[in-house]
Design a protein around this motif. Structure first.
Motif, PDB file in Angstrom:
ATOM      1  N   TYR A  18       0.837  -1.197   0.000  1.00 20.80           N
ATOM      2  CA  TYR A  18       0.000   0.000   0.000  1.00 20.80           C
ATOM      3  C   TYR A  18       0.874   1.251   0.000  1.00 20.80           C
ATOM      4  CZ  TYR A  18      -3.451  -3.450   1.591  1.00 20.80           C
ATOM      5  OH  TYR A  18      -4.245  -4.554   1.709  1.00 20.80           O
ATOM      6  N   LEU A  19       1.921   1.215   0.830  1.00 21.28           N
ATOM      7  CA  LEU A  19       2.805   2.376   0.944  1.00 21.28           C
ATOM      8  C   LEU A  19       3.418   2.718  -0.410  1.00 21.28           C
ATOM      9  CD1 LEU A  19       4.060   4.449   2.835  1.00 21.28           C
ATOM     10  CD2 LEU A  19       5.877   2.812   3.350  1.00 21.28           C
ATOM     11  N   GLN A  20       3.905   1.696  -1.108  1.00 23.08           N
ATOM     12  CA  GLN A  20       4.516   1.903  -2.425  1.00 23.08           C
ATOM     13  C   GLN A  20       3.519   2.554  -3.395  1.00 23.08           C
ATOM     14  OE1 GLN A  20       5.798  -1.761  -4.305  1.00 23.08           O
ATOM     15  NE2 GLN A  20       7.180  -0.712  -5.710  1.00 23.08           N
ATOM     16  N   ALA A  37      -9.034   1.971  -6.221  1.00 14.56           N
ATOM     17  CA  ALA A  37      -7.825   2.423  -6.924  1.00 14.56           C
ATOM     18  C   ALA A  37      -6.573   1.938  -6.190  1.00 14.56           C
ATOM     19  CB  ALA A  37      -7.811   3.944  -7.034  1.00 14.56           C
ATOM     20  N   LEU A  38      -6.625   1.996  -4.860  1.00  8.07           N
ATOM     21  CA  LEU A  38      -5.479   1.528  -4.070  1.00  8.07           C
ATOM     22  C   LEU A  38      -5.303   0.018  -4.246  1.00  8.07           C
ATOM     23  CD1 LEU A  38      -3.220   2.024  -2.080  1.00  8.07           C
ATOM     24  CD2 LEU A  38      -4.883   2.080  -0.217  1.00  8.07           C
ATOM     25  N   ALA A  39      -6.431  -0.699  -4.314  1.00 12.75           N
ATOM     26  CA  ALA A  39      -6.402  -2.144  -4.530  1.00 12.75           C
ATOM     27  C   ALA A  39      -5.743  -2.466  -5.864  1.00 12.75           C
ATOM     28  CB  ALA A  39      -7.824  -2.711  -4.479  1.00 12.75           C
ATOM     29  N   GLN A  40      -6.169  -1.764  -6.899  1.00 12.79           N
ATOM     30  CA  GLN A  40      -5.640  -1.982  -8.254  1.00 12.79           C
ATOM     31  C   GLN A  40      -4.133  -1.728  -8.294  1.00 12.79           C
ATOM     32  OE1 GLN A  40      -6.989  -3.074 -11.042  1.00 12.79           O
ATOM     33  NE2 GLN A  40      -5.208  -2.664 -12.333  1.00 12.79           N
ATOM     34  N   ALA A  41      -3.718  -0.638  -7.677  1.00  9.37           N
ATOM     35  CA  ALA A  41      -2.305  -0.243  -7.745  1.00  9.37           C
ATOM     36  C   ALA A  41      -1.400  -1.148  -6.915  1.00  9.37           C
ATOM     37  CB  ALA A  41      -2.150   1.205  -7.287  1.00  9.37           C
ATOM     38  N   SER A  42      -1.970  -1.803  -5.909  1.00  4.89           N
ATOM     39  CA  SER A  42      -1.126  -2.635  -5.039  1.00  4.89           C
ATOM     40  C   SER A  42      -1.339  -4.120  -5.290  1.00  4.89           C
ATOM     41  CB  SER A  42      -1.394  -2.292  -3.568  1.00  4.89           C
ATOM     42  OG  SER A  42      -2.768  -2.385  -3.264  1.00  4.89           O
TER      43      SER A  42
ATOM     44  N   VAL B 180       8.768  -3.499  -8.425  1.00  2.00           N
ATOM     45  CA  VAL B 180       7.572  -2.882  -8.985  1.00  2.00           C
ATOM     46  C   VAL B 180       6.493  -3.953  -9.093  1.00  2.00           C
ATOM     47  CG1 VAL B 180       8.268  -3.336 -11.382  1.00  2.00           C
ATOM     48  CG2 VAL B 180       6.782  -1.402 -10.891  1.00  2.00           C
ATOM     49  N   HIS B 181       5.232  -3.537  -8.994  1.00  2.00           N
ATOM     50  CA  HIS B 181       4.118  -4.468  -9.137  1.00  2.00           C
ATOM     51  C   HIS B 181       3.859  -4.695 -10.623  1.00  2.00           C
ATOM     52  CE1 HIS B 181       0.227  -6.319  -8.641  1.00  2.00           C
ATOM     53  NE2 HIS B 181      -0.348  -5.357  -9.340  1.00  2.00           N
ATOM     54  N   VAL B 182       3.907  -5.946 -11.089  1.00  2.00           N
ATOM     55  CA  VAL B 182       3.612  -6.216 -12.500  1.00  2.00           C
ATOM     56  C   VAL B 182       2.217  -6.814 -12.620  1.00  2.00           C
ATOM     57  CG1 VAL B 182       6.023  -6.497 -13.203  1.00  2.00           C
ATOM     58  CG2 VAL B 182       4.721  -8.508 -12.483  1.00  2.00           C
ATOM     59  N   THR B 183       1.519  -6.426 -13.668  1.00  3.44           N
ATOM     60  CA  THR B 183       0.151  -6.888 -13.902  1.00  3.44           C
ATOM     61  C   THR B 183       0.160  -7.942 -15.001  1.00  3.44           C
ATOM     62  OG1 THR B 183      -0.640  -4.690 -13.321  1.00  3.44           O
ATOM     63  CG2 THR B 183      -2.190  -6.121 -14.467  1.00  3.44           C
ATOM     64  N   VAL B 184      -0.374  -9.113 -14.687  1.00  7.44           N
ATOM     65  CA  VAL B 184      -0.441 -10.210 -15.664  1.00  7.44           C
ATOM     66  C   VAL B 184      -1.828 -10.842 -15.558  1.00  7.44           C
ATOM     67  CG1 VAL B 184       2.042 -10.716 -15.564  1.00  7.44           C
ATOM     68  CG2 VAL B 184       0.483 -11.879 -14.000  1.00  7.44           C
ATOM     69  N   PRO B 185      -2.217 -11.671 -16.547  1.00  6.17           N
ATOM     70  CA  PRO B 185      -3.521 -12.338 -16.452  1.00  6.17           C
ATOM     71  C   PRO B 185      -3.623 -13.185 -15.184  1.00  6.17           C
ATOM     72  CG  PRO B 185      -2.576 -12.597 -18.649  1.00  6.17           C
ATOM     73  CD  PRO B 185      -1.512 -11.988 -17.784  1.00  6.17           C
ATOM     74  N   THR B 192       6.250 -11.652  -5.765  1.00  9.73           N
ATOM     75  CA  THR B 192       7.183 -10.538  -5.833  1.00  9.73           C
ATOM     76  C   THR B 192       8.067 -10.535  -4.596  1.00  9.73           C
ATOM     77  OG1 THR B 192       5.673  -9.208  -7.163  1.00  9.73           O
ATOM     78  CG2 THR B 192       7.389  -8.026  -5.966  1.00  9.73           C
ATOM     79  N   VAL B 193       9.362 -10.509  -4.817  1.00 12.35           N
ATOM     80  CA  VAL B 193      10.317 -10.405  -3.720  1.00 12.35           C
ATOM     81  C   VAL B 193      10.999  -9.057  -3.856  1.00 12.35           C
ATOM     82  CG1 VAL B 193      12.357 -11.403  -2.640  1.00 12.35           C
ATOM     83  CG2 VAL B 193      10.701 -12.902  -3.759  1.00 12.35           C
ATOM     84  N   ASP B 194      10.748  -8.186  -2.913  1.00 11.01           N
ATOM     85  CA  ASP B 194      11.260  -6.820  -3.012  1.00 11.01           C
ATOM     86  C   ASP B 194      12.021  -6.484  -1.736  1.00 11.01           C
ATOM     87  OD1 ASP B 194      11.424  -4.085  -4.072  1.00 11.01           O
ATOM     88  OD2 ASP B 194      10.016  -3.608  -2.486  1.00 11.01           O
ATOM     89  N   LEU B 195      13.264  -6.074  -1.900  1.00  8.83           N
ATOM     90  CA  LEU B 195      14.117  -5.808  -0.748  1.00  8.83           C
ATOM     91  C   LEU B 195      13.500  -4.800   0.202  1.00  8.83           C
ATOM     92  CD1 LEU B 195      16.805  -5.933   0.819  1.00  8.83           C
ATOM     93  CD2 LEU B 195      17.599  -4.085  -0.649  1.00  8.83           C
ATOM     94  N   SER B 196      12.977  -3.701  -0.325  1.00  8.63           N
ATOM     95  CA  SER B 196      12.502  -2.679   0.608  1.00  8.63           C
ATOM     96  C   SER B 196      11.224  -3.136   1.307  1.00  8.63           C
ATOM     97  CB  SER B 196      12.340  -1.329  -0.082  1.00  8.63           C
ATOM     98  OG  SER B 196      11.432  -1.410  -1.121  1.00  8.63           O
TER      99      SER B 196
END
Lengths: 218, 218
Positions: A18-20, A37-42, B180-185, B192-196
């Protein structure tokens, strides 16, 4: 806001997502965001977003949504990101170098305090504009630079001994990338990120032929 | 055994930890393991171990414990590790190189089918005894080598385009290391493994001053 300790583990794991998304929205000049919108983005479903944020005492405003900057502040506070956290990386192989040069590192509440290795051929070399320091100096580095979190990127065989040294030096938390379980006192939280573990979990969902996987599981 | 889809997400995330501990025990010649011993070796509490394994239909034998090789077989089957899974790594920077040379990679149900990059200066070079191939050949590599899982290790800016190309090429699952969040079907699971993200979750537990963290959260 409830005491932080009461927030469910799964919710804590989604707060950084969510923060990202919120920080991105803020950078684009967006001042409010609906739960959809927050759901979609995260990449989390909107019912879960609302439930998670209600755990923080944030309910948004009907027809308006969440105030982006306010929610960034709340999540940052819950995650302990409002003060700077110096981090050391121990083990400067390929993975340690990748982590050291990781772009998002310093943007989100953390600063890189030192790169440390035990190999004399690496000590004194430069990685990403920073000089690799000796594992022998760990205790003084941790004390003088107020380091609270260590990233463990050593080979598996060295991980436990380095973890012991980190605990002795006064580290409060360890992010372990070595492919082995390390044992430390209960007061020191450890998160282990292991490639084969991640691949095995992914394998489970892949063989379900399109089974859905919450992004928080990552 | 219940249908795999019914196994809770948190249990699935712990199965690789049990598997790792069981394989170590088996290599040391141990034929049975109590839930307490398995708990100790995997860093999970023993009540959770028993509950998780009961989800697989494994209850152990009172006074004897779990049969190590039998349980390895059961967990491997649930995770889909009984057949070999060819994996490609896309993005051969520091992180891609680290992942490519990761020791535990091929030991646990996966094989490295190809290293792929878009940068002409990297294509044709050798990394860990393997030649880096071109992103232009992705579709044929995936088809000919029956690749099912891709590890995404590109910079954030390239991640979504590469994820799209991977889906078009017929990849079934993606392990995403790009921040980054990637969108796929929906049919393609992504972890997703993200350091931060990992550091922020760890920060939460660290500031609780010794709050306990289940190792599965890693």
């Amino acid at each position: 806001m409830p005491p932080s300790g009461r927030i469910p583990e799964a919710t804590v794991a989604r707060l950084p997502l969510y923060l990202q998304a919120l920080v991105q929205a803020s950078e684009q000049g967006t001042s409010t965001l609906s739960s959809e919108a927050l759901a979609q983005a995260s990449g989390v479903n909107s019912a879960k977003v609302r439930k998670d944020l209600s755990q923080l005492g944030s309910y948004g405003t009907r027809g308006v949504g969440y105030r982006v900057d306010e929610l960034i502040g709340e999540i940052s506070e819950v995650l302990g990101l409002t003060r700077d956290r110096p981090v050391v990386i121990v083990g400067i192989g390929n993975l340690g170098r990748a982590l050291a040069s990781y772009a998002g590192f310093t943007r989100r509440g953390f600063s890189l305090a030192a790169l440390i290795d035990a190999d004399p051929s690496k000590i004194g070399t430069e990685v990403g504009g920073r000089t690799v320091e000796s594992l022998d100096d760990l205790a003084s580095i941790v004390a003088e630079r107020h380091v609270s979190i260590a990233v463990l990127a050593t080979p598996a065989a060295a991980a436990q001994a380095v973890a012991d040294a980190l605990v002795d030096a006064g580290i409060n938390a360890i992010l372990n990338f070595a492919p082995v379980h390390v044992t430390v006192p209960g007061r020191v939280p450890v998160r282990t990120v292991d490639l084969s573990t991640e691949l095995q979990i992914l394998s489970f969902y892949e063989q379900l032929h399109g089974g859905r996987l919450g992004p928080t599981a990552g």
